[in-house]
Design a protein around this motif. Sequence first.
Motif, PDB file in Angstrom:
ATOM      1  N   LEU A  62       0.831  -1.204   0.000  1.00  0.00           N
ATOM      2  CA  LEU A  62       0.000   0.000   0.000  1.00  0.00           C
ATOM      3  C   LEU A  62       0.864   1.252   0.000  1.00  0.00           C
ATOM      4  O   LEU A  62       0.541   2.244  -0.662  1.00  0.00           O
ATOM      5  N   ALA A  63       1.970   1.206   0.761  1.00  0.00           N
ATOM      6  CA  ALA A  63       2.881   2.354   0.782  1.00  0.00           C
ATOM      7  C   ALA A  63       3.502   2.588  -0.584  1.00  0.00           C
ATOM      8  O   ALA A  63       3.737   3.734  -0.992  1.00  0.00           O
ATOM      9  N   ALA A  64       3.789   1.492  -1.298  1.00  0.00           N
ATOM     10  CA  ALA A  64       4.436   1.595  -2.607  1.00  0.00           C
ATOM     11  C   ALA A  64       3.464   1.992  -3.712  1.00  0.00           C
ATOM     12  O   ALA A  64       3.903   2.444  -4.788  1.00  0.00           O
ATOM     13  N   ALA A  65       2.179   1.822  -3.484  1.00  0.00           N
ATOM     14  CA  ALA A  65       1.194   2.036  -4.554  1.00  0.00           C
ATOM     15  C   ALA A  65       1.278   3.415  -5.199  1.00  0.00           C
ATOM     16  O   ALA A  65       1.285   3.518  -6.435  1.00  0.00           O
ATOM     17  N   PRO A  66       1.363   4.521  -4.438  1.00  0.00           N
ATOM     18  CA  PRO A  66       1.459   5.827  -5.096  1.00  0.00           C
ATOM     19  C   PRO A  66       2.733   5.968  -5.928  1.00  0.00           C
ATOM     20  O   PRO A  66       2.715   6.599  -6.983  1.00  0.00           O
ATOM     21  N   LEU A  67       3.841   5.371  -5.457  1.00  0.00           N
ATOM     22  CA  LEU A  67       5.099   5.431  -6.202  1.00  0.00           C
ATOM     23  C   LEU A  67       4.968   4.673  -7.517  1.00  0.00           C
ATOM     24  O   LEU A  67       5.377   5.173  -8.581  1.00  0.00           O
ATOM     25  N   ASN A 405       2.746  17.334   4.588  1.00  0.00           N
ATOM     26  CA  ASN A 405       3.868  16.404   4.484  1.00  0.00           C
ATOM     27  C   ASN A 405       3.906  15.627   3.179  1.00  0.00           C
ATOM     28  O   ASN A 405       4.721  14.720   3.023  1.00  0.00           O
ATOM     29  N   ARG A 406       3.051  15.966   2.229  1.00  0.00           N
ATOM     30  CA  ARG A 406       3.068  15.273   0.953  1.00  0.00           C
ATOM     31  C   ARG A 406       4.321  15.621   0.144  1.00  0.00           C
ATOM     32  O   ARG A 406       4.955  16.642   0.384  1.00  0.00           O
ATOM     33  N   GLY A 407       4.670  14.784  -0.805  1.00  0.00           N
ATOM     34  CA  GLY A 407       5.773  15.100  -1.705  1.00  0.00           C
ATOM     35  C   GLY A 407       6.834  14.029  -1.813  1.00  0.00           C
ATOM     36  O   GLY A 407       7.679  14.066  -2.713  1.00  0.00           O
ATOM     37  N   ALA A 408       6.839  13.042  -0.898  1.00  0.00           N
ATOM     38  CA  ALA A 408       7.875  12.003  -0.930  1.00  0.00           C
ATOM     39  C   ALA A 408       7.808  11.181  -2.210  1.00  0.00           C
ATOM     40  O   ALA A 408       8.845  10.799  -2.764  1.00  0.00           O
ATOM     41  N   VAL A 409       6.618  10.901  -2.685  1.00  0.00           N
ATOM     42  CA  VAL A 409       6.472  10.067  -3.884  1.00  0.00           C
ATOM     43  C   VAL A 409       7.112  10.747  -5.093  1.00  0.00           C
ATOM     44  O   VAL A 409       7.803  10.100  -5.885  1.00  0.00           O
ATOM     45  N   ASN A 410       6.906  12.046  -5.224  1.00  0.00           N
ATOM     46  CA  ASN A 410       7.496  12.765  -6.348  1.00  0.00           C
ATOM     47  C   ASN A 410       9.025  12.718  -6.285  1.00  0.00           C
ATOM     48  O   ASN A 410       9.696  12.490  -7.302  1.00  0.00           O
ATOM     49  N   ARG A 411       9.589  12.889  -5.098  1.00  0.00           N
ATOM     50  CA  ARG A 411      11.045  12.848  -4.948  1.00  0.00           C
ATOM     51  C   ARG A 411      11.585  11.460  -5.263  1.00  0.00           C
ATOM     52  O   ARG A 411      12.625  11.313  -5.918  1.00  0.00           O
TER      53      ARG A 411
END
Length: 422
Positions: A62-67, A405-411
Amino acid sequence: MARVFYTLIYALLLPVFVARLWWRGRLNPGYRQRIHERFALFRQRPPANGLWLHAVSVGETLAAAPLVSQFRARYPACPVIVTTTTPTGSEQVQRLFGDDVLHVYLPYDLPVFWQLFLKRMRPGLLVVMETELWPNLLAACERESIPVMLANARLSEKSARGYRKFSALTFPMLQRLSLVAVQNAVDGQRFLGLGLAQERLEVTGSVKFDVSVPDDIEQQGQLLRAQWGSERPVLALASSHAGEDELLLSLYPALAQQIPGLLLLLIPRHPERFAAVAEAARAGGLPTALRSENRVAADTQVYVADSMGEMLRLLASADLVLVGGSLIPHGGHNPIEPAALGKATLMGPHHMNFAAIAESLQERGALALVSADPADLQQQLLHYLERADERQAMGGAGRRAVAENRGAVNRLTQLCAGFLKL
């Protein structure tokens, strides 16, 4: 030399590992299926230089899904391989991505299996979610010049102490990592203390803050509540483990006495516990309904969510959410999902797996910690169930904290593209 001994011991224990799969298959037949994949035996052969992402189980998937979703949207021509260890993780991959990614189980950590696996898969980058390090896997990737990134990494002080005890194994593993993208600076310092080079550390934040909330999720939650009685207060125990459901069931009569019409929503973490949780509720004399039956009587007091892939919808129906895995020494589960939904969120004392996230949410007034002692927990649950204005304030703070705190997926997507030279 340490890896040689590790490999020898692992090989000797391999029959035990297979027997354990068969044993666990008594409750979850998925453990007995596709065992050949754990020996790197499969027919799939994707194009070379793809992104290989490993997610152990449901939480990591689930954590990996947005990536995965963002990476595929930006680079649709690049193949994506996803491996998991558990059948529940496998089911989640298939539910989320279907045939859009190639999925197999992660092989056992022996050199011969990695030789077969890498020869067939030919990945350009391995991304390991959170902290799942295998000595022979990393050695094989180094031998084949495949960069390895540890993403959304976290490392508790307890885990760091454990790694230090086996430094002869862990230090070489850290040297083989191309990059460690940590959730926060505190965890980053722990990796550095174990020997990771500073230039291989990146603080990206937690991808779990990038949770995707459907636009109609509140409507979905209201539709569920309409089945139960729209005005009924709902207390949810999310991702529960053995011992936690039983604790809430024991407290329910006293809670219901003070909170008329209270519905206890139990969401077990593992599907093999669905039947046991329902039986425990009925054994306590509590009228119980199951999600799979899709029928709720007026006198239903306990609702057991015996389904997978519906966490957000179920949480959207709750007034108060207690995050499971935190009332027992397990480490807790993700409190970001209820916070993102604007739900008042509680965690027990055993939340070390999400310590930094829990602290951050607590500082913003979005989360409160509760006791695992039955008497204390009862009073704390009553406190929040009786105070709608306090729950509303916590929910609003949760939404704001997640948005900030969003933005980790983009990085992480940018880092993956850099390694793959896309």
